[in-house]
Design a protein around this motif. Structure first.
Motif, PDB file in Angstrom:
ATOM      1  N   MET A 132       0.802  -1.229   0.000  1.00 41.42           N
ATOM      2  CA  MET A 132       0.000   0.000   0.000  1.00 41.42           C
ATOM      3  C   MET A 132       0.834   1.278   0.000  1.00 41.42           C
ATOM      4  N   ASP A 181      -5.751   8.934  -1.149  1.00 34.88           N
ATOM      5  CA  ASP A 181      -5.101   7.641  -1.372  1.00 34.88           C
ATOM      6  C   ASP A 181      -5.740   6.609  -0.438  1.00 34.88           C
ATOM      7  N   ASP A 212      -4.905   9.286  -6.177  1.00 34.74           N
ATOM      8  CA  ASP A 212      -3.857   8.302  -6.444  1.00 34.74           C
ATOM      9  C   ASP A 212      -4.431   6.977  -6.947  1.00 34.74           C
ATOM     10  N   ASN A 213      -3.593   6.250  -7.663  1.00 32.90           N
ATOM     11  CA  ASN A 213      -3.918   4.914  -8.201  1.00 32.90           C
ATOM     12  C   ASN A 213      -4.964   4.961  -9.310  1.00 32.90           C
TER      13      ASN A 213
HETATM   14 CA    CA Z   1      -1.535   4.877  -3.505  1.00 34.01          CA
END
Ligand code: CA
Ligand code: SAM
Length: 247
Positions: free
Chosen positions: A61, A163, A189-190
């Protein structure tokens, strides 16, 4: 000097260890970036926190070192002072943020898990930046709702890093667009979600990747169509979409 076959193998191995931390197609190229430009310039406390986190079972993570460097630079470029982070884990992106802010800078940091935050906290304290952090344990959404209701937080944040739970990103966006200032930035994010955003329907994806993929796809479509923001989706880490509020 060209790497030996053995060197290439071990580099590929190391890239595997960081999993989806980079979507670059070449392991050697990613390793080159880390070893040339990132690790040699990584602040000592970030290195310590990265190494500590690497021993934790959920280390997949953590924010990658190259993304941490990017966030740190971005925050300085925009002179960020008042910031928020949703999804802290052991605090690598939090520390990258805290180190970038001026001494009177602030980070409202939220996570449902305090234990992991406390794992990294001694490193953050040693780095002399813990006073910038206001950590709130619990789900972020009710806190955002309280801030919206209170009224005084509207348009006050220079930067917000999201996130956490991907199935809530659009719920976050509805609120964060009010809380970030015009000209400020929200970073989601991601947003390339392990590359799965372009995977064929029958691709053998891990369960959690498959579960969140539709939410990420929906988010990406919504951000691209949102007239209140300008966006820039970068293939750093697992993909980060910067949204600059324009109205
Ligand atoms: Ca992330
Ligand atoms: N930014 C972190 C870093 O640099 O290491 C990584 C964050 S990790 C990918 C996602 C985090 O979101 C987890 O620590 C998890 O506990 C947290 N989380 C999940 N659901 C949440 C929620 N509803 N509100 C706040 N945090 C949440």
């Amino acid at each position: 000097m060209a790497p030996t076959h053995e060197g290439q193998q071990s580099q590929a191995g190391r890239h595997q260890e960081v999993g989806h931390k980079s979507l670059l197609q070449s392991d050697n190229l990613y390793q080159y970036i880390l070893e040339t430009s990132v690790y040699p310039r990584e602040p000592e406390p970030m290195k310590e926190l990265r190494e500590l986190t690497a021993k934790h079972p959920w280390n997949i993570m953590t924010t990658s070192a190259d993304e941490g460097q990017f966030l740190n630079m971005l925050l300085k470029l925009i002179n960020a002072k008042n910031t928020m982070e949703i999804g802290v884990y052991t605090g690598y992106s939090l520390l990258a943020t805290a180190l970038a802010l001026p001494d009177d800078g602030k980070i409202l940091a939220m996570d449902i898990n305090r234990e992991n935050y406390e794992l990294g906290l001694p490193v953050i304290q040693k780095a002399g930046v813990a006073h910038k952090i206001d950590f709130k344990e619990g789900p972020a959404l009710p806190v955002l709702d309280q801030m919206i209701d209170a009224g005084k937080y509207h348009g006050t944040f220079d930067f917000i890093f999201v996130d956490a739970d991907k199935d809530n990103y659009l719920n976050y966006h509805k609120r964060l667009i009010e809380l970030v200032k015009v000209g400020g930035i929200i970073g989601y994010d991601n947003t390339l979600w392990n590359g799965s955003v372009v995977a064929p329907p029958d691709a053998p994806l891990r369960k959690y990747v498959l579960y969140y993929r539709d939410f990420v796809l929906e988010l990406n479509r919504a951000l691209a169509a949102d007239p209140r923001i300008e966006i820039c989706q970068l293939p750093v880490g697992d993909g980060i979409t910067l949204c600059r509020r324009i109205s």
